[in-house]
Scaffold this active site. Structure first.
Site, PDB file in Angstrom:
ATOM      1  N   GLU A  71      -7.729  12.087 -35.923  1.00 17.83           N
ATOM      2  CA  GLU A  71      -8.166  10.798 -36.455  1.00 17.83           C
ATOM      3  C   GLU A  71      -8.144   9.745 -35.364  1.00 17.83           C
ATOM      4  O   GLU A  71      -7.150   9.586 -34.646  1.00 17.83           O
ATOM      5  CB  GLU A  71      -7.236  10.367 -37.593  1.00 17.83           C
ATOM      6  CG  GLU A  71      -7.817   9.329 -38.520  1.00 17.83           C
ATOM      7  CD  GLU A  71      -8.574   9.956 -39.678  1.00 17.83           C
ATOM      8  OE1 GLU A  71      -8.973   9.219 -40.582  1.00 17.83           O
ATOM      9  OE2 GLU A  71      -8.778  11.193 -39.669  1.00 17.83           O
TER      10      GLU A  71
ATOM     11  N   CYS B  44     -18.053 -24.831 -49.062  1.00 17.16           N
ATOM     12  CA  CYS B  44     -18.207 -26.273 -48.928  1.00 17.16           C
ATOM     13  C   CYS B  44     -18.993 -26.507 -47.646  1.00 17.16           C
ATOM     14  O   CYS B  44     -18.581 -26.088 -46.569  1.00 17.16           O
ATOM     15  CB  CYS B  44     -16.842 -26.964 -48.844  1.00 17.16           C
ATOM     16  SG  CYS B  44     -16.942 -28.725 -48.410  1.00 17.16           S
TER      17      CYS B  44
ATOM     18  N   ASN C  19       0.828  -1.201   0.000  1.00 20.49           N
ATOM     19  CA  ASN C  19       0.000   0.000   0.000  1.00 20.49           C
ATOM     20  C   ASN C  19       0.864   1.254   0.000  1.00 20.49           C
ATOM     21  O   ASN C  19       0.537   2.264  -0.632  1.00 20.49           O
ATOM     22  CB  ASN C  19      -0.922   0.010   1.222  1.00 20.49           C
ATOM     23  CG  ASN C  19      -2.031  -1.024   1.097  1.00 20.49           C
ATOM     24  OD1 ASN C  19      -2.353  -1.456  -0.001  1.00 20.49           O
ATOM     25  ND2 ASN C  19      -2.609  -1.401   2.220  1.00 20.49           N
TER      26      ASN C  19
ATOM     27  N   ARG D 255     -16.883  12.910 -38.164  1.00 22.55           N
ATOM     28  CA  ARG D 255     -16.986  13.792 -39.323  1.00 22.55           C
ATOM     29  C   ARG D 255     -18.339  13.660 -39.998  1.00 22.55           C
ATOM     30  O   ARG D 255     -18.914  14.635 -40.453  1.00 22.55           O
ATOM     31  CB  ARG D 255     -15.872  13.472 -40.325  1.00 22.55           C
ATOM     32  CG  ARG D 255     -15.929  14.321 -41.584  1.00 22.55           C
ATOM     33  CD  ARG D 255     -14.794  13.983 -42.539  1.00 22.55           C
ATOM     34  NE  ARG D 255     -14.833  14.830 -43.712  1.00 22.55           N
ATOM     35  CZ  ARG D 255     -15.543  14.570 -44.806  1.00 22.55           C
ATOM     36  NH1 ARG D 255     -16.264  13.464 -44.866  1.00 22.55           N
ATOM     37  NH2 ARG D 255     -15.532  15.403 -45.836  1.00 22.55           N
TER      38      ARG D 255
ATOM     39  N   LYS E 297      -1.154  10.701 -43.874  1.00 25.32           N
ATOM     40  CA  LYS E 297      -2.615  10.764 -44.068  1.00 25.32           C
ATOM     41  C   LYS E 297      -3.185   9.541 -43.365  1.00 25.32           C
ATOM     42  O   LYS E 297      -3.040   8.414 -43.846  1.00 25.32           O
ATOM     43  CB  LYS E 297      -2.974  10.751 -45.550  1.00 25.32           C
ATOM     44  CG  LYS E 297      -4.466  10.905 -45.820  1.00 25.32           C
ATOM     45  CD  LYS E 297      -4.733  10.992 -47.317  1.00 25.32           C
ATOM     46  CE  LYS E 297      -6.215  11.188 -47.602  1.00 25.32           C
ATOM     47  NZ  LYS E 297      -7.028  10.027 -47.182  1.00 25.32           N
TER      48      LYS E 297
END
Length: 652
Positions: free
Chosen positions: A159, A404, A32, A125, A104
């Protein structure tokens, strides 16, 4: 400021781990007193800088579940950028002006509003005018500032991204191939726009800032603006100052960094450093004129399609793969490209002998750009290439896939076999995926343990196409060589979800290489092992609780001799040391070989440079690569391969 932010990240990680262990009822990893001391240090830094990062133990962000994401008008035009693929055009675009060149980013654009030093609102956006409000989700972004030192209102744009390394970890946990995420951008978009913010938190979403939309502070240059944003606790996009004389060199430097870049990017952005000049140019109906995007000019090559291979997977999907005459692209020779599904095959109108244009998407993944001939003569197989059972075409969301339906199709187990014999597992040379597929089709093997009884099928094997007595003898020798195996390699060969070599070595070290003792471990025992969290512990227990799995493990132990690992027989010189390897090597054949050597001495090898990293091995110690820059920023020692060997691998 950057040192303070790095220290906050480090303290938060240590304190959160201590809390996790404490509240799970496991042994404490610190007293602690120690906890309080570190906690007080974190509080002091947060109070002094005015920055509190998401995940800080001083403030817990509660998760929220909503019925739908509210929509909101930005009040600003969040425009996209005009584009070019011509490097020389960038030079003429700059003219006599200085510019800022940056990645970018390939994620989801988010607009953030701060006021009174706290995050007030986060909006996607959207369509550029109206976005979705994701404020609670943004609070769960990794190392994200929910409070900042600046108290006035400002609006910032950046971003949200998911790193490649995190994307791969998330996909590894998904067994069904059809459910795996296609790319980091799609995963990020879905993660940021979740109705339950706890899901966003689990996806390791990062936020990289790149512009200030609205602020009382006026900046003369973009560089000053980015430095101010960084001082508020944000991670900003990597950038370099450029002019008409060095722009081509700077673009090349970014291109060279793609292979090591952990952040998804689909090009570069060039902006005028002089903000007033850039703004004075105005905008078109669609684009601002202060910045322009640079997209990599994909190098294409014309070649001839030789055939379509149909690759059956363990999910039942049968995927078309184009095989063409080898061509050189972006410095490597390629001869294959996935066509993904029947819909794309039909759209390209592919036919044997067609002249096609191929390229590497984002300079990495081979793709077919165009079919010049368009003979459209590919026949969709009516039978599975592995089991011979009938195929069917599934139509979902306007996409056609070949499947399949035979649940016992051996192809659904091929990946399990190839993993079992791989180098880091049982290391049986000569058993390629094609050979395994052939043996399964010929019913020579049905289960993995059958590989240790191939001698029962000598006459059949030597008559197979591509085989003979010498090939058979080499294969049997490889099987017998694999009978001496290290415990961590055997554990890795089992294919337990999430359990790699490093995790296996930790578990084996804890149980003194007693595989059956480890197999009987319960959840509480496992989470007490350093490096084994709750997810891996559950995967281990679930695997070992399955009767079929335990039966296979016992059969395998009967066939092999388990030999002690180096890291339990004396030399633990790298115990507790975390290493990242980048660049080319001189002393070791490959990164994998060096990785194994490090782990044999108790070390840990990871892909990304973090606060936990002790050494970055790079023979070009003065490189300006992304990893070198990150190491320098965090104070991680950058060391050459030779110096690392001298430090840890040579006696005396």
């Amino acid at each position: 400021m950057q040192k303070d932010i790095a220290r906050m990240k480090e303290l938060a990680a240590v304190l959160n781990e201590a809390s996790r262990v404490y509240y799970q009822g496991s042994d404490e990893i610190m007293s602690n007193f120690e906890y309080d001391k570190l906690y007080d240090e974190l509080c002091e830094i947060e109070n002094r800088t005015g920055i509190i990062l998401s995940g800080s133990p001083t403030t817990k962000v509660g998760y929220e579940v909503v019925s739908e994401l509210p929509k909101e008008r930005h009040g600003y035009d969040i425009l996209s950028l005009d584009k070019t693929k011509d490097v020389s055009f960038l030079a003429s675009w700059l003219g006599e002006h200085e510019g800022i060149l940056s990645w970018k980013l390939d994620g989801l654009t988010v607009v953030l509003t701060y006021d009174n030093g706290m995050l007030q609102k986060a909006v996607t956006r959207g369509n550029g005018e109206i976005g979705e409000v994701i404020t609670q989700n943004a609070r769960t972004f990794v190392d994200f500032p929910i409070t900042v030192p600046y108290k006035e209102r400002f609006v910032i744009r950046g971003e949200a991204i998911i790193k490649y390394s995190d994307f791969e970890k998330i996909n590894e946990k998904i067994e069904d191939e059809t459910q795996k995420y296609k790319n980091p951008r799609n995963l990020c978009s879905g993660s940021v726009r979740q109705l339950d913010s706890s899901i966003t938190a689990a996806r390791c979403v990062h936020f990289l800032a790149y512009s200030l939309i609205d602020s009382p502070i006026s900046f003369s240059t973009k560089k000053d603006q980015l430095e101010w944003i960084s001082a508020q606790g944000f991670e900003v996009v990597q950038y370099s100052l450029s002019d008409m004389n060095n722009i081509e060199d700077n673009v090349k430097e970014f291109a060279d960094a793609i292979a090591d870049n952990d952040i998804p990017s689909d090009g570069l952005v060039l902006a005028y450093n002089d903000i007033a000049y850039g703004d004075s140019l105005g905008r078109t109906a669609k684009f601002p004129r202060h910045s322009i995007a640079f997209k990599w000019a994909d190098e294409t090559a014309e070649t001839v399609l030789q055939r379509i291979e149909w690759s059956a997977s363990r999910t039942g999907l049968i995927n078309p793969i184009a095989v063409f005459d080898p061509v050189l692209l972006e410095g490597t020779t390629v001869s294959r490209a996935s066509v993904h599904n029947i819909s794309i095959l039909k759209e390209l109108k592919l036919g044997i002998g067609d002249r096609i244009l191929v390229y590497k998407a984002n300079m990495i993944i081979p793709q077919i750009a165009e079919n010049i001939t368009k003979s459209n003569n590919i026949v969709i197989p009516s039978e599975c290439p592995v089991c011979g059972m009938s195929t069917s075409v599934n139509r979902d969301n306007n996409s056609e896939t070949l499947v399949c339906g035979n649940k016992d199709c051996p192809a659904k187990h091929i990946k399990q076999f190839t993993h079992f014999v791989s180098r880091d597992a049982m290391n049986i040379e000569g058993l390629s995926e094609a050979t395994i597929e052939k043996f399964i089709t010929e019913q020579i093997i049905k289960e993995r343990i059958d590989i240790y009884h191939l001698n029962r099928h000598e006459e059949r094997i030597i008559t197979l196409e591509g085989f003979g007595k010498r090939s058979y003898d080499n294969l049997i020798a490889a099987v017998n060589n694999s009978r001496k195996v290290r415990p961590e390699n055997l554990i890795y060969s089992l294919g337990i979800n999430g359990i790699g070599i490093s995790n296996a070595r930790m578990i084996m070290k804890h149980y003194d290489n007693d595989i059956l003792a480890a197999a009987g471990a319960d959840y509480e025992e496992l989470i007490g092992i350093s490096g084994i969290g709750s997810v891996l512990a559950k995967e281990w227990v679930d695997y070992m609780s399955d009767d079929h799995n335990m039966s296979f493990l016992k059969e395998l132990l009967y066939e092999v001799d388990v030999i002690a690992s180096d890291n339990t027989t004396g030399d633990n010189a790298l115990d507790g040391i975390t290493v990242v390897i980048t660049g080319s090597l001189n002393m070791y054949k490959s990164r994998s070989v060096l990785k194994n050597a490090i782990e044999s001495k108790g070390g840990r090898v990871t892909n990304s440079v973090t606060n936990d990293t002790d050494y970055l091995i790079n023979n070009d110690v003065h490189s300006t690569s992304a990893k070198n820059r990150k190491a320098t920023e965090l104070g991680v020692k950058i060391i050459s391969e030779t110096d690392f060997i001298d430090l840890f691998f040579k006696e005396g």
